[in-house]
Design a protein around this motif. Sequence first.
Motif, short mmCIF file in Angstrom:
data_model
loop_
_atom_site.label_atom_id
_atom_site.label_comp_id
_atom_site.label_asym_id
_atom_site.label_seq_id
_atom_site.Cartn_x
_atom_site.Cartn_y
_atom_site.Cartn_z
N GLU A 198 0.79 -1.56 -0.11
CA GLU A 198 0.15 0.23 0.01
C GLU A 198 1.20 1.37 -0.07
OE1 GLU A 198 -3.33 0.23 2.79
OE2 GLU A 198 -3.51 -2.21 2.67
N GLU A 214 3.92 1.79 -1.18
CA GLU A 214 4.46 1.40 -2.63
C GLU A 214 3.32 2.07 -3.80
OE1 GLU A 214 5.91 -2.08 -3.75
OE2 GLU A 214 7.62 -2.03 -3.14
N ALA A 215 1.84 1.56 -3.99
CA ALA A 215 1.00 1.83 -3.89
C ALA A 215 0.71 3.81 -3.45
CB ALA A 215 -0.44 1.11 -3.66
N ALA A 216 0.58 4.29 -2.82
CA ALA A 216 1.25 5.63 -2.94
C ALA A 216 1.98 6.30 -3.57
CB ALA A 216 1.08 5.91 -1.13
N LEU A 217 3.57 5.84 -3.67
CA LEU A 217 4.50 6.57 -4.39
C LEU A 217 3.85 6.56 -5.19
CD1 LEU A 217 7.28 5.09 -2.66
CD2 LEU A 217 6.28 7.23 -2.15
N THR A 218 3.24 5.02 -5.90
CA THR A 218 3.08 5.68 -7.16
C THR A 218 2.21 6.74 -7.75
OG1 THR A 218 1.63 3.68 -7.53
CG2 THR A 218 4.34 2.87 -7.53
N LEU A 219 0.62 6.98 -6.96
CA LEU A 219 0.11 7.89 -7.03
C LEU A 219 0.81 9.17 -6.49
CD1 LEU A 219 -2.77 5.52 -5.73
CD2 LEU A 219 -2.50 5.92 -7.66
N GLY A 220 1.87 9.41 -6.20
CA GLY A 220 2.34 10.75 -6.34
C GLY A 220 2.46 11.29 -4.94
N ALA A 221 2.28 10.42 -3.53
CA ALA A 221 2.31 10.20 -3.04
C ALA A 221 3.87 10.87 -1.97
CB ALA A 221 1.41 10.09 -1.22
N GLY A 222 4.12 11.78 -1.00
CA GLY A 222 5.59 12.27 -0.21
C GLY A 222 5.65 10.80 0.10
N GLN A 238 2.82 12.16 3.45
CA GLN A 238 1.91 12.33 3.02
C GLN A 238 1.61 10.42 3.19
OE1 GLN A 238 2.33 14.35 -0.32
NE2 GLN A 238 0.32 15.06 -0.30
N VAL A 244 -1.44 6.70 4.91
CA VAL A 244 -1.76 5.11 4.76
C VAL A 244 -1.05 4.35 5.15
CG1 VAL A 244 -1.04 3.49 3.26
CG2 VAL A 244 -1.24 5.74 2.32
N VAL A 303 9.78 7.78 -7.41
CA VAL A 303 8.90 7.43 -8.52
C VAL A 303 7.31 8.31 -8.65
CG1 VAL A 303 6.61 5.78 -7.84
CG2 VAL A 303 9.49 5.32 -6.79
N ARG A 304 7.97 9.48 -7.71
CA ARG A 304 6.39 9.62 -7.68
C ARG A 304 6.69 10.78 -8.63
NH1 ARG A 304 6.79 14.91 -2.75
NH2 ARG A 304 4.92 15.00 -3.71
N PHE A 309 -1.29 -3.42 -8.59
CA PHE A 309 -0.09 -4.19 -8.11
C PHE A 309 -0.33 -5.32 -8.40
CE2 PHE A 309 1.20 -0.51 -6.57
CZ PHE A 309 2.46 -0.92 -6.32
#
Lengths: 284, 354
Positions: free
Chosen positions: A180, A182-190, A193, A198, B71-72, B80
Motif C-alpha cells: 500500500e 508503494e501504491a501511494a508512492l506511485t500515485l504521487g504521495a510524498g 503523506q 496510509v 517514483v512520484r 499491483f
Amino acid sequence: MPFTVLCQATSGCRDTSEPAAVRLLLVAVALGFLALFLFLPLGALFAQAFAKGWDAYLAALGDDETLYALRLTGLIAACCVPANLAFGIAASWAIAKFTFPGRSLLVTLIDLPFSVSPVVSGLIYVLVFGLQGWLGPFLQAHDLKIIFAVPGMVLATVFVTFPFVARELIPLMESQGNDEEEAALTLGAGGLQTYLRVTFPRIKWGIIYGVILCNARAMGEFGAVSVVSGHIRGATNTVPLQVEILYNEYNYTAAFAVASVLALLALVTLAVKSMAQWKIHQLK
Amino acid sequence: MSIAIEKVWKSFGGVPAVKGVSLPVPSGELVALLGPSGSGKTTLLRVIAGLERPDSGRVFFDGEEATFRAVRERKVGFVFQHYALFRHLTVFDNIAFGLAVKPRKVRPGKREIAEKVNALLKLIQLEQMADRYPAQLSGGQRQRVALARALAVEPRVLLLDEPFGALDARVRQELRRWLRRLHDDLKITSVFVTHDQEEALEVADRIVVMNEGEIEQEGTPLEVYDHPATPFVFDFLGKVNLFRGRASHGRFPAGEPPVPGLLPSLKLPKLCPASFRDVDIEHQPVDDRAVPAKVSFLLPVGPLVRVELVFDGFDSSLELDLPRDTADRLALRVGDVVFALPKQVESVTGDYQI
C-alpha cells in the motif's frame, strides 16, 4: 442418550467434535483455574479495600503521601510512554520495512527487558549513575541527582517498558507489507503523506494497544523502580512502592485501597486492549 | 510516452534477477513481459516504475534519462498483483487518492475530484460501489478499482503486475478483453507482466519473453508464436512435443532406423533436436509424410480430447488435443493405429534438453 440430545441442542456441534463430557470438562477446568487465580484475588482485593467502608477508602486515597505517589506515577508514565512510543514506531518501521546491518541484533535487543529481571535492570542504573558508579563523581560534581531521584526512576521505567510498543507494531507492520505504501508512492504521495494517509491509519490501533500496555507496565513497575528510588516518602514513592509501604505498616485497608487503583487500571487496559485487537483484526 | 531500457542489471542479495536487459517500448503500445516465475519480469517492471533502482543500466522516458527519478515524479500508473487497495478507504477515496495528495497549487477542487472519480467509476462499471470498502468487493471488482485508481492521475505509462493472476478463469477472460478495449481507447503506453502465454498472446501488441533474467525473444504475438527463436520460447508458448531425436540431412530422426516417411521434405539443419505441433490424425495415410502411430491414451477434457500417440522407433510419445468433433468423427479408441501428419515442424537450435 443424553449426550446426543445435548449435541443436537448446541448449534456448533458437528460429528468431528469431542464428546460433550470432554468439552464440558475442558471448559470447567479453564473457568475454574481462572476463578481460583484471577477472580478470587481480585474480589479479595476490592473486599479488603472496602472493608472499612467507602469513607475509609476515600480517606486512604486522599492521604497526602498517596496523592503524591499517584502524581509521581503519572509523571513517570507521562515521560516513559511518549519516549517509548517514538522509539517503538521508529524501531518497528526500520525492522518491518527495511533490511540493514544489525537488524536481527536490534530485534533481539528489543526483547532484552523481557528476559532481564527488573531488579537487575534497576541495579544496572545504580552501577552507572550511582555515587560509586561510573558516572557518579561527574554527576555529583555537577550537582545532578539521578539515582534515588525521579530521573533515575524514569530511566529504569523506560528500560523496562521499551519493548511494548515495538513488539506490538513489528508483527503488525510485517504482516501488512509494503504494497500500500508503494501504491501511494506511485500515485504521487510524498513520504509524510504516505505515512499520515496510509501507514498510520493501518497501525493506529496497534499503536493504541502498545501504548496502553506500555502505560500499564510503567505505572505498575515495582522491581526496577524500587532499586533506584530509595523509598523516600513524598519524594520517590510511586503507587506500587506506596502499596508496599502501607502493607508493611499493617495498614491493610489503605494498602488495598491504593492497590485497587492499579487493579482498575488493569481492567481499563484489558478493555482497551480487546477493542484494539478487534479493530486490528478488522483491518487485516 | 515511449520507454527505453538500456542494459539494466539488478540483483537481490547477490542473486541476479535481471541480467543486462535492453528493451524499447514504443509510445502507445501494449507490451507483455511473459515468462515463468523468477524470470525477472516483475523486477524489470518495478525498475521501470522506480520502485527498484537498477544496479547498473539506464531507463529513459521519451528519450530523457529517468533512472534516478523518484517514483512520484515518473507519473506511472502501477497496478499491483494483489491490488494493494487502501483497506481503510472507500472505493471513492481509493480512486481519489492520487488527486487528493497533489501539491495544493495543482490539486483540483473537491467538485472536480468528485466528477473525475465518478467518471472513472462509470468506466469501471462500479458506480454503485463508491461507498464500499475494498474488503466488500470481489476480486474482479478490486482489480478494476486498482486500475481506476492508477488511471485517475492520468499517468503517462501504465504498468500492470500480473493483473489477472488472482482471478478465476471467467473473470480473467472478461477483464482481459476489457483491458484491451480500454487500451485501444486511451492509447496509453502500457506494460504488463504475466506468466500466462494465452493472456499475452490475446492482449498484447508485442510480447517480450523472459527467462532467467534475460530476454529470449521479442516480437508481435504472431511472430513469437510462429517463429520461436529459442527452445525456451518454443516450450513456453504452447503445447510442445519434443522428440529426443536428432535430424540429419533433412531426415528426422537421424540414425538408424529412420522412421519411414517422416519429414523427408523438411529442411532441417544438420543435427539438431526437432519437435512438432499441430498434428492431424487420419485413419488413412493421406500424405506421404504421414507417420503410423498407435493411440495409447484418450481423455476428454471439456471441449477437447487429449490423445497420446506412440510411434515405433521413438522413445517419447506425442500428446495432442483434438477438438471434440474431430475425435468423434475418427471414433478413436485406445490401441487404434492411425496416421499422424505434423502440420508444423520446428527445428530448435541450441543445446536443449527436456
